[in-house]
Design a protein around this motif. Structure first.
Motif, short mmCIF file in Angstrom:
data_model
loop_
_atom_site.label_atom_id
_atom_site.label_comp_id
_atom_site.label_asym_id
_atom_site.label_seq_id
_atom_site.Cartn_x
_atom_site.Cartn_y
_atom_site.Cartn_z
N ASN A 1 -4.70 10.36 -2.10
CA ASN A 1 -5.10 9.57 -0.99
C ASN A 1 -4.84 10.58 0.32
N ASN B 1 9.12 6.98 -3.34
CA ASN B 1 9.87 6.38 -4.63
C ASN B 1 10.70 5.49 -3.78
N ILE C 1 3.83 1.59 -1.44
CA ILE C 1 4.50 2.17 -2.77
C ILE C 1 3.28 2.53 -3.73
N ASN C 2 2.03 2.23 -3.31
CA ASN C 2 1.13 2.46 -4.37
C ASN C 2 0.43 3.77 -4.07
N LEU C 3 0.65 4.46 -2.55
CA LEU C 3 0.30 5.55 -2.20
C LEU C 3 0.40 7.09 -3.17
N LYS C 4 -0.66 7.66 -3.41
CA LYS C 4 -0.47 8.94 -3.95
C LYS C 4 -0.92 10.06 -3.39
N TRP C 5 -0.72 11.21 -3.59
CA TRP C 5 -0.94 12.49 -2.83
C TRP C 5 -2.51 12.65 -2.75
N ASP D 1 0.72 -1.17 -0.14
CA ASP D 1 0.11 -0.09 -0.06
C ASP D 1 0.88 1.40 -0.03
N THR E 1 -1.61 13.16 -8.38
CA THR E 1 -1.39 11.81 -9.04
C THR E 1 -0.19 11.16 -9.17
N GLU E 2 0.84 12.00 -8.42
CA GLU E 2 2.28 11.53 -8.15
C GLU E 2 2.31 10.46 -6.70
N TYR E 3 3.03 9.42 -6.95
CA TYR E 3 3.55 8.84 -5.82
C TYR E 3 4.02 9.41 -4.69
#
Length: 227
Positions: free
Chosen positions: A121, A164, A115-119, A113, A159-161
Protein backbone atom coordinates in the motif's frame (compact mmCIF):
# COMPACT_ATOMS: atom_id res chain seq x y z
CA UNK A 1 -22.40 -11.99 11.72
CA UNK A 2 -19.57 -10.44 13.74
CA UNK A 3 -21.78 -10.24 16.83
CA UNK A 4 -22.96 -13.86 16.50
CA UNK A 5 -19.36 -15.01 16.17
CA UNK A 6 -18.23 -13.11 19.27
CA UNK A 7 -21.29 -14.25 21.24
CA UNK A 8 -20.56 -17.86 20.13
CA UNK A 9 -24.07 -18.26 18.70
CA UNK A 10 -23.73 -20.79 15.88
CA UNK A 11 -27.37 -20.85 14.76
CA UNK A 12 -30.17 -18.35 15.31
CA UNK A 13 -33.70 -18.96 14.06
CA UNK A 14 -36.40 -16.29 13.82
CA UNK A 15 -38.14 -17.93 16.79
CA UNK A 16 -34.96 -17.66 18.89
CA UNK A 17 -34.45 -13.96 18.14
CA UNK A 18 -35.72 -12.37 21.35
CA UNK A 19 -35.34 -9.05 23.19
CA UNK A 20 -32.40 -10.40 25.21
CA UNK A 21 -30.30 -11.13 22.11
CA UNK A 22 -31.35 -7.85 20.48
CA UNK A 23 -30.28 -5.93 23.58
CA UNK A 24 -26.90 -7.69 23.60
CA UNK A 25 -26.50 -6.86 19.91
CA UNK A 26 -27.33 -3.22 20.73
CA UNK A 27 -24.62 -3.15 23.42
CA UNK A 28 -22.17 -4.80 21.00
CA UNK A 29 -22.73 -2.01 18.43
CA UNK A 30 -22.21 0.70 21.06
CA UNK A 31 -18.99 -0.95 22.25
CA UNK A 32 -17.48 -1.70 18.84
CA UNK A 33 -18.53 1.26 16.71
CA UNK A 34 -18.06 5.00 17.00
CA UNK A 35 -19.97 8.23 16.47
CA UNK A 36 -23.33 7.83 14.75
CA UNK A 37 -22.55 4.32 13.43
CA UNK A 38 -24.20 2.32 16.29
CA UNK A 39 -27.49 4.19 15.86
CA UNK A 40 -27.35 3.91 12.05
CA UNK A 41 -26.67 0.16 12.10
CA UNK A 42 -29.39 -0.50 14.67
CA UNK A 43 -31.90 1.60 12.72
CA UNK A 44 -31.31 -0.60 9.66
CA UNK A 45 -31.61 -3.74 11.82
CA UNK A 46 -35.01 -2.54 13.11
CA UNK A 47 -36.16 -1.98 9.52
CA UNK A 48 -35.30 -5.63 8.77
CA UNK A 49 -37.26 -6.93 11.79
CA UNK A 50 -40.30 -4.83 10.82
CA UNK A 51 -40.18 -6.27 7.30
CA UNK A 52 -39.88 -9.75 8.81
CA UNK A 53 -43.05 -9.03 10.81
CA UNK A 54 -44.90 -8.01 7.65
CA UNK A 55 -43.81 -11.25 5.97
CA UNK A 56 -44.81 -13.31 9.07
CA UNK A 57 -41.21 -14.49 9.52
CA UNK A 58 -41.37 -13.01 13.02
CA UNK A 59 -44.51 -13.23 15.18
CA UNK A 60 -43.54 -10.25 17.36
CA UNK A 61 -41.00 -7.43 17.16
CA UNK A 62 -37.97 -8.26 19.37
CA UNK A 63 -36.62 -4.71 18.93
CA UNK A 64 -39.66 -3.06 20.54
CA UNK A 65 -38.64 -0.36 23.07
CA UNK A 66 -34.93 -1.05 22.36
CA UNK A 67 -33.14 1.83 20.70
CA UNK A 68 -29.83 3.63 20.35
CA UNK A 69 -29.89 7.41 20.55
CA UNK A 70 -28.14 9.10 17.64
CA UNK A 71 -25.13 11.16 18.66
CA UNK A 72 -24.96 14.46 16.84
CA UNK A 73 -21.62 15.96 15.93
CA UNK A 74 -18.18 14.92 17.08
CA UNK A 75 -18.04 13.61 20.64
CA UNK A 76 -14.58 12.11 20.59
CA UNK A 77 -11.63 13.81 22.24
CA UNK A 78 -8.93 15.32 20.03
CA UNK A 79 -5.18 15.27 20.63
CA UNK A 80 -3.37 18.53 19.94
CA UNK A 81 0.11 18.58 18.29
CA UNK A 82 1.89 19.17 21.66
CA UNK A 83 -0.02 16.23 23.17
CA UNK A 84 0.94 14.05 20.21
CA UNK A 85 4.60 14.96 20.77
CA UNK A 86 4.19 14.15 24.46
CA UNK A 87 2.76 10.73 23.61
CA UNK A 88 5.60 10.05 21.17
CA UNK A 89 8.13 10.67 23.97
CA UNK A 90 6.27 8.41 26.43
CA UNK A 91 7.12 4.67 26.40
CA UNK A 92 4.16 2.33 25.90
CA UNK A 93 3.70 -1.24 27.09
CA UNK A 94 3.20 -2.31 23.48
CA UNK A 95 5.54 -0.37 21.20
CA UNK A 96 3.92 -1.82 18.06
CA UNK A 97 0.58 -0.40 19.21
CA UNK A 98 2.29 2.93 19.87
CA UNK A 99 3.78 3.09 16.36
CA UNK A 100 0.47 2.14 14.75
CA UNK A 101 -1.52 4.72 16.72
CA UNK A 102 0.92 7.51 15.88
CA UNK A 103 0.68 6.41 12.24
CA UNK A 104 -3.10 6.79 12.52
CA UNK A 105 -2.65 10.28 13.96
CA UNK A 106 -0.69 11.28 10.82
CA UNK A 107 -2.87 9.49 8.25
CA UNK A 108 -6.40 9.47 9.69
CA UNK A 109 -6.75 5.72 9.15
CA UNK A 110 -9.22 3.71 11.20
CA UNK A 111 -8.10 0.70 13.25
CA UNK A 112 -9.78 -1.58 10.67
CA UNK A 113 -7.55 -0.11 7.95
CA UNK A 114 -4.39 -0.07 10.06
CA UNK A 115 -4.55 -3.83 10.82
CA UNK A 116 -5.08 -4.61 7.12
CA UNK A 117 -2.31 -2.31 5.91
CA UNK A 118 0.37 -4.05 3.84
CA UNK A 119 3.70 -2.82 2.50
CA UNK A 120 2.28 -2.90 -1.02
CA UNK A 121 0.00 0.00 0.00
CA UNK A 122 3.04 2.26 0.34
CA UNK A 123 4.53 4.11 -2.63
CA UNK A 124 7.98 4.99 -1.25
CA UNK A 125 9.08 6.72 -4.46
CA UNK A 126 6.28 9.29 -4.25
CA UNK A 127 5.94 9.13 -0.44
CA UNK A 128 2.27 8.26 -0.69
CA UNK A 129 -0.12 5.77 0.86
CA UNK A 130 -2.85 4.11 -1.19
CA UNK A 131 -5.72 2.45 0.71
CA UNK A 132 -9.19 1.09 -0.04
CA UNK A 133 -11.02 1.78 3.21
CA UNK A 134 -12.52 -1.25 4.91
CA UNK A 135 -15.64 0.56 6.14
CA UNK A 136 -16.67 2.61 3.10
CA UNK A 137 -14.69 0.89 0.31
CA UNK A 138 -13.63 4.41 -0.69
CA UNK A 139 -10.13 4.87 -2.12
CA UNK A 140 -7.82 7.31 -0.35
CA UNK A 141 -4.38 8.56 -1.35
CA UNK A 142 -2.37 10.27 1.35
CA UNK A 143 0.91 12.16 1.13
CA UNK A 144 2.97 10.74 3.96
CA UNK A 145 4.20 13.09 6.67
CA UNK A 146 7.91 12.61 7.59
CA UNK A 147 6.84 11.15 10.96
CA UNK A 148 4.69 8.53 9.21
CA UNK A 149 7.53 7.76 6.77
CA UNK A 150 9.92 7.33 9.67
CA UNK A 151 7.63 4.67 11.15
CA UNK A 152 7.84 2.83 7.81
CA UNK A 153 11.63 2.97 7.68
CA UNK A 154 12.15 -0.83 7.62
CA UNK A 155 9.99 -2.17 4.76
CA UNK A 156 9.45 -5.92 4.36
CA UNK A 157 7.81 -8.08 1.68
CA UNK A 158 5.00 -6.29 -0.15
CA UNK A 159 2.44 -8.91 0.89
CA UNK A 160 3.27 -8.68 4.61
CA UNK A 161 1.20 -6.66 7.07
CA UNK A 162 2.91 -3.51 8.34
CA UNK A 163 1.61 -3.68 11.90
CA UNK A 164 1.13 -6.74 14.09
CA UNK A 165 -1.57 -5.66 16.55
CA UNK A 166 -3.76 -7.33 19.18
CA UNK A 167 -7.55 -6.94 19.14
CA UNK A 168 -9.28 -3.57 19.00
CA UNK A 169 -10.31 -3.94 22.66
CA UNK A 170 -6.76 -4.80 23.75
CA UNK A 171 -5.37 -1.84 21.80
CA UNK A 172 -7.79 0.56 23.46
CA UNK A 173 -6.84 -0.78 26.90
CA UNK A 174 -3.15 -0.30 26.13
CA UNK A 175 -3.90 3.14 24.71
CA UNK A 176 -5.72 4.16 27.89
CA UNK A 177 -2.73 3.18 30.03
CA UNK A 178 -0.25 4.93 27.69
CA UNK A 179 -2.25 8.19 27.59
CA UNK A 180 -2.54 8.21 31.38
CA UNK A 181 1.21 7.56 31.70
CA UNK A 182 1.85 10.58 29.44
CA UNK A 183 -0.20 12.74 31.83
CA UNK A 184 -2.91 13.51 29.27
CA UNK A 185 -6.28 13.82 31.00
CA UNK A 186 -8.50 12.82 28.07
CA UNK A 187 -10.54 9.73 27.25
CA UNK A 188 -8.70 8.57 24.13
CA UNK A 189 -9.77 5.64 21.98
CA UNK A 190 -8.27 4.52 18.67
CA UNK A 191 -10.89 6.43 16.68
CA UNK A 192 -9.68 9.64 18.34
CA UNK A 193 -6.63 9.41 16.07
CA UNK A 194 -8.89 9.89 13.04
CA UNK A 195 -10.72 12.79 14.68
CA UNK A 196 -7.41 14.36 15.71
CA UNK A 197 -6.03 14.06 12.16
CA UNK A 198 -9.12 15.70 10.66
CA UNK A 199 -9.35 18.47 13.24
CA UNK A 200 -5.64 19.29 13.11
CA UNK A 201 -5.35 19.49 9.31
CA UNK A 202 -8.41 21.78 9.13
CA UNK A 203 -7.11 23.88 12.03
CA UNK A 204 -3.81 24.34 10.18
CA UNK A 205 -5.41 25.39 6.91
CA UNK A 206 -6.73 22.43 4.92
CA UNK A 207 -10.06 23.12 3.22
CA UNK A 208 -13.05 20.84 3.74
CA UNK A 209 -12.79 19.26 0.27
CA UNK A 210 -9.16 18.26 0.86
CA UNK A 211 -9.95 16.88 4.32
CA UNK A 212 -12.93 14.95 2.94
CA UNK A 213 -10.74 13.39 0.24
CA UNK A 214 -8.06 12.36 2.75
CA UNK A 215 -10.64 10.87 5.12
CA UNK A 216 -12.44 9.04 2.33
CA UNK A 217 -15.81 10.48 3.31
CA UNK A 218 -18.74 9.76 1.00
CA UNK A 219 -20.31 13.15 1.74
CA UNK A 220 -19.01 16.60 2.66
CA UNK A 221 -21.53 16.82 5.50
CA UNK A 222 -19.49 14.25 7.45
CA UNK A 223 -16.35 16.37 7.09
CA UNK A 224 -18.06 19.68 7.83
CA UNK A 225 -18.63 18.57 11.43
CA UNK A 226 -14.91 19.06 12.07
CA UNK A 227 -15.09 22.76 11.21
Amino acid sequence: KDYLKEAEIKTLTAKELDASIVNEFRNYLIEKLNGESPANYFKKFKLVTKQALRQNILLKDPTLDIRIESKQGIKKQVLTPPEIQLLAKTPATNEEMKKAFIFSLYTGLRYSDIINLKWQNVDFNNKRLHVIQEKTKEEVNINLHPTALNILSNPKKTTEYIFNLPSHTACNKGLKHWVKKAGINKKITWHCARHSFATNIIFFGADVNTASSLLGHTSLRYTERYT
